[in-house]
Enzyme design. Structure first.
Site, short mmCIF file in Angstrom:
data_model
loop_
_atom_site.label_atom_id
_atom_site.label_comp_id
_atom_site.label_asym_id
_atom_site.label_seq_id
_atom_site.Cartn_x
_atom_site.Cartn_y
_atom_site.Cartn_z
N ARG A 1 0.84 -1.18 0.00
CA ARG A 1 0.00 0.00 0.00
C ARG A 1 0.89 1.24 0.00
NH1 ARG A 1 -3.41 2.71 4.88
NH2 ARG A 1 -4.29 4.39 3.64
N HIS B 1 -3.35 11.06 1.42
CA HIS B 1 -2.85 10.69 2.74
C HIS B 1 -2.26 11.95 3.40
CE1 HIS B 1 -1.39 7.10 5.27
NE2 HIS B 1 -1.16 8.18 5.98
N GLU C 1 -7.94 8.13 6.66
CA GLU C 1 -8.24 8.65 7.99
C GLU C 1 -8.83 10.06 7.99
OE1 GLU C 1 -5.00 5.99 10.49
OE2 GLU C 1 -4.70 8.15 10.37
N ASN D 1 -7.91 1.06 9.78
CA ASN D 1 -6.64 1.31 10.44
C ASN D 1 -6.87 1.21 11.95
OD1 ASN D 1 -5.82 1.95 7.86
ND2 ASN D 1 -5.40 4.11 8.28
N TYR E 1 -4.93 0.78 15.82
CA TYR E 1 -3.69 0.80 16.59
C TYR E 1 -3.88 0.48 18.06
CZ TYR E 1 -1.14 2.73 12.64
OH TYR E 1 -0.55 2.89 11.41
N GLU F 1 -3.82 -0.58 8.11
CA GLU F 1 -2.70 -0.15 8.94
C GLU F 1 -2.82 -0.80 10.31
OE1 GLU F 1 -1.85 4.03 9.46
OE2 GLU F 1 -2.31 4.47 7.36
#
Length: 466
Positions: free
Chosen positions: A82, A127, A172, A314, A316, A382
């Site tokens: 990506r 991005h 995002e 994504n 985390y 991600e």
């Protein structure tokens, strides 16, 4: 090298194994070969915004060292990669009136090299790095941005879509809107609490919907690709499960982060009811009588509902949420959300203070997405583990993180029936981590960004992951 041990058949044979990067974070060459400036160029050059005033002017110099990146990808045996396009490298002023042929040549080489090595590219169109020329005309706050983005997307589909079959429009939008226009800590660095954050998020959804509909109408039948939008989200649970207020606040927390964008795209074509009612109540409470802070989707524009061919996630970290609705606050996103996420002290933290390591939260979030958003195909676009301080190539803790994370994804697949199609580690390389500069490292390969050579060195855990 360490090795992750997973059950035989834990992942389907066509599962996508990838790593992710972003143009501003790795490319460098900020003003080379006709590239125009982006808002992150402007933001970093202003000084005082980033750790030690570092910039992405050179970063990993992937613009000139792509062949070295390709070697890293080959060494890992990735099936997917990506990357993001720099809008202002392709279109220096943000419009198709000014096309940079050397930018086109660069991305053509990247895409062709990947395909020649049996690696499938997934391309992100945006991005975080808006062309500064468009920012000068209102940027993401301007209603015209949807037209500019649609033209840019059409150009990319036409130029690269014969080979690129997986597209992300915007990465995002929550982070872009909240950090860039509410908190002012990301480019363009505006602090306009409680107002611009919703306008920017709305225009990003408008831009995404326009681009998806353009692809669907003009390119899909010829190219056969898929288009989505990458949404970030924590997993959240009530701080006090016995407290009805904390339970409600947890639902609100998820709606203001994930539902804000996922609900219009996957569920109703509109914002979550909790957002709409909460913001309206706050308008009355604070006597805010100007134009609606949460814009409405217009009937004469492409609707966002159904404008994702897969769910790009994504993830985390996780949070425990407590209600803050009784706190008196001024006009702000956090006041509207009225839910504070905190970490559990039992959760280990990697590198930066916000990144609590909670692999089981990913499995729960995947199941939540399945049940809330109509069981979509999901790519984890991600996920990663950061390192700070002295470089540790023998990264034992991160190896354990990937072991645990992939086991949780395998459980989501086998036990929860979640349709997970792929996993992209963040990131292929240690790179420019926005306001943290080069002080925070997520890479599968270490890059010494303080040296002229920018040598790539493999972390010991890499063989464990993929």
């Amino acid at each position: 090298m360490s090795e992750i041990k997973l059950p035989v058949g834990a992942f389907p044979p066509d599962f996508a194994w990838g790593a992710a990067t972003a143009a501003y974070q790795i490319e460098g060459g900020w003003n080379m070969d006709g590239k125009g400036p982006s808002i992150w160029d402007t933001f970093c050059h202003a000084k005082g915004k980033v750790y030690e005033d570092q910039t992405g002017d050179v970063a990993c110099n992937s613009y000139q060292l792509w062949d070295e990146d390709l070697k890293c990808i080959q060494q890992l045996g990735l099936t997917h990669y990506r990357l993001s396009f720099s809008w202002s490298r392709l279109l220096p002023d943000g419009t198709t009136n000014c096309v940079n042929p050397k930018g086109v040549m660069y991305y053509n080489k990247v895409i062709n090299d990947l395909i020649a090595n049996a690696v499938t590219p997934m391309v992100t169109l945006y991005h975080f790095d808006l062309p500064q020329a468009l920012e000068n005309h209102g940027g993401w706050k301007s209603p015209d941005i949807a037209d500019f983005f649609d033209s840019y997307a059409r150009f990319c589909f036409e130029t690269f879509g014969d080979r690129v079959k997986l597209w992300i429009t915007v990465n995002e939008p929550y982070v872009c809107a909240k950090f860039g226009y509410e908190d002012g800590i990301f480019a363009p660095g505006l602090k306009e609490p409680g107002t611009s954050v919703y306008l920017v998020g709305h225009n990003m959804l408008r831009a995404h919907a326009r681009a998806w509909h353009s692809y669907d109408a003009n390119f899909r039948h010829l190219q056969g690709g898929k288009v989505s939008i990458a949404l970030n989200s924590d997993w959240a649970v009530p701080l006090d499960p016995a407290s009805p207020k904390d339970v409600e606040a947890t639902a609100r927390y998820m709606d203001f982060i994930l539902g804000w964008f996922a609900c219009p795209v996957f569920c109703t074509g509109d914002y979550p009811e909790t957002m709409k009612s909460r913001i309206e109540a706050r308008n009355l409470e604070l006597g805010f009588s100007k134009a609606p802070r949460l814009p409405k989707f217009l009937e004469d524009e492409p609707n966002p509902l159904g404008t994702a061919d897969f769910f790009a996630l994504n993830y985390y970290t996780s949070r425990k949420v407590k209600d803050t609705s009784s706190h008196r606050s001024e006009l702000s996103f956090s006041g509207d959300q009225a839910a504070e996420g905190v970490t559990d002290q039992s959760w280990p933290v990697c590198g930066v203070s916000w990144l609590a390591v909670v692999p089981e939260g990913l499995r729960k979030l995947l199941k939540y997405i399945k049940e809330t958003y109509n069981n979509p195909a999901i790519y984890i676009t991600e996920n990663g583990f950061s390192q700070t301080g002295p470089v540790q190539l023998e990264d034992i803790d991160r190896c354990q993180f990937y072991q645990d994370t992939l086991q949780e994804i395998a459980k989501a697949l086998r036990e929860d029936g979640v349709d997970v199609r792929g996993y992209f580690a963040w990131s292929l390389l240690d790179n420019f981590e926005w306001t943290e500069g080069f002080s925070v490292r997520f890479g599968l390969f270490h890059v010494d960004c303080y040296s002229a050579e920018l040598k790539r060195s493999i972390y010991r855990s890499v063989g464990a992951e993929l």
